[in-house]
Enzyme design. Structure first.
Site, PDB file in Angstrom:
ATOM      1  CG  HIS A  77      19.647   8.230  12.976  1.00 19.31           C
ATOM      2  ND1 HIS A  77      20.529   8.782  11.919  1.00 19.31           N
ATOM      3  CD2 HIS A  77      18.355   8.782  13.236  1.00 19.31           C
ATOM      4  CE1 HIS A  77      19.517   9.323  11.449  1.00 19.31           C
ATOM      5  NE2 HIS A  77      18.665   9.860  11.685  1.00 19.31           N
ATOM      6  CD  GLU A  79      24.394   5.048  12.548  1.00 21.51           C
ATOM      7  OE1 GLU A  79      22.929   4.675  13.014  1.00 21.51           O
ATOM      8  OE2 GLU A  79      23.872   4.491  11.090  1.00 21.51           O
ATOM      9  CB  CYS A 103      23.721   9.998   9.076  1.00 21.04           C
ATOM     10  SG  CYS A 103      22.862  10.347  11.209  1.00 21.04           S
ATOM     11  CB  CYS A 106      25.358   8.610  13.693  1.00 20.92           C
ATOM     12  SG  CYS A 106      23.680   8.251  13.888  1.00 20.92           S
TER      13      CYS A 106
HETATM   14  N1  5HC Z   1      21.738   5.349   9.190  1.00 24.16           N
HETATM   15  C1  5HC Z   1      20.633   6.060   9.455  1.00 24.16           C
HETATM   16  N2  5HC Z   1      20.665   5.517  10.848  1.00 24.16           N
HETATM   17  C2  5HC Z   1      19.139   5.698  11.180  1.00 24.16           C
HETATM   18  O1  5HC Z   1      18.849   4.779  11.468  1.00 24.16           O
HETATM   19  N3  5HC Z   1      18.441   6.351   9.886  1.00 24.16           N
HETATM   20  C3  5HC Z   1      16.417   6.378  10.535  1.00 24.16           C
HETATM   21  C4  5HC Z   1      16.065   7.863  10.469  1.00 24.16           C
HETATM   22  C5  5HC Z   1      15.203   7.139  10.109  1.00 24.16           C
HETATM   23  O2  5HC Z   1      14.247   6.399  11.285  1.00 24.16           O
HETATM   24  C6  5HC Z   1      14.962   6.423   9.194  1.00 24.16           C
HETATM   25  C7  5HC Z   1      15.435   7.112   7.602  1.00 24.16           C
HETATM   26  O3  5HC Z   1      13.851   7.161   7.205  1.00 24.16           O
HETATM   27  P1  5HC Z   1      13.529   7.607   5.887  1.00 24.16           P
HETATM   28  O4  5HC Z   1      14.146   8.920   5.453  1.00 24.16           O
HETATM   29  O5  5HC Z   1      14.770   7.261   5.200  1.00 24.16           O
HETATM   30  O6  5HC Z   1      11.975   8.065   5.557  1.00 24.16           O
HETATM   31  O7  5HC Z   1      16.119   5.264   9.694  1.00 24.16           O
HETATM   32  C8  5HC Z   1      18.653   6.699   9.158  1.00 24.16           C
HETATM   33  C9  5HC Z   1      20.073   6.532   8.865  1.00 24.16           C
HETATM   34  C10 5HC Z   1      20.612   7.231   7.633  1.00 24.16           C
HETATM   35  O8  5HC Z   1      21.521   7.558   7.471  1.00 24.16           O
HETATM   36 ZN    ZN Z   2      22.384   8.564  12.506  1.00 28.06          ZN
END
Ligand code: 5HC
Ligand code: ZN
EC number: 3.5.4.12
Length: 159
Positions: A77, A79, A103, A106
């Protein structure tokens, strides 16, 4: 005379977060993060992507199917990347600007690294247990969360 249409700190750091997200190979959700010190110095940036050495062309980017055939067990992710990209020094009392609310995994890394404020653009997964867990942990640990209020300023960068 001093120029007065310069961008604000919030616009600057959220802008960098949104620009970083443009590096993402994820076709569904591009996320960017920018970590800033208490006195507004940029400490690190990141976006969501596969771990170094895991080829973007060979790893799965699917959202559905067998768990191991999806991106979820692999993608790092934004973060977490921003936290880990900060090779030296402390993130104590820093702020993190994110294009999507963190999430729960993170959130733990944010708390443990000493970051004290989360400024977010979007919270599209607010209804998920992961995000609810993040909010619980942020509340318990006194990490401030603040939604970025869009200013509608448009900036064109011709590359
Ligand atoms: N805060 C976040 N930072 C992130 O970098 N991500 C990333 C993980 C995946 O590559 C994508 C989410 O994929 P999707 O479920 O919307 O197709 O975004 C997801 C979240 C959500 O919590
Ligand atoms: Zn995350």
């Amino acid at each position: 005379m001093k120029r007065n249409d310069y961008i604000s700190w919030d616009e600057y750091f959220m802008g960098i977060s949104l620009l970083s997200a443009q590096r993402s190979k994820d076709s569904h959700t591009q996320v960017g993060a920018c970590i800033v010190s208490q006195d507004n110095k940029i400490l690190s940036v990141g976006y969501n992507g596969m771990p170094t050495g895991c080829s973007d062309d060979e790893m799965p980017w699917d959202r559905n199917g067998e768990f191991l055939d999806t991106k979820y067990p692999f993608v790092c992710h934004a973060e977490l990347n921003a936290i880990l990209n900060h090779a030296a020094g402390s993130l104590q009392n820093a702020k993190i600007y994110v294009s999507l609310f963190p999430c729960n995994e993170c959130a733990k890394a944010i708390i443990q690294s000493g970051i004290k404020e989360v400024v977010y653009w979007e919270d599209k997964y607010a209804d998920t247990d992961g995000v609810k867990a993040s909010k619980k942990m942020f509340e318990l640990t006194g990490v401030k969360i603040r939604r970025y209020i869009p200013t509608n300023r448009e900036i064109t960068i011709r590359l």
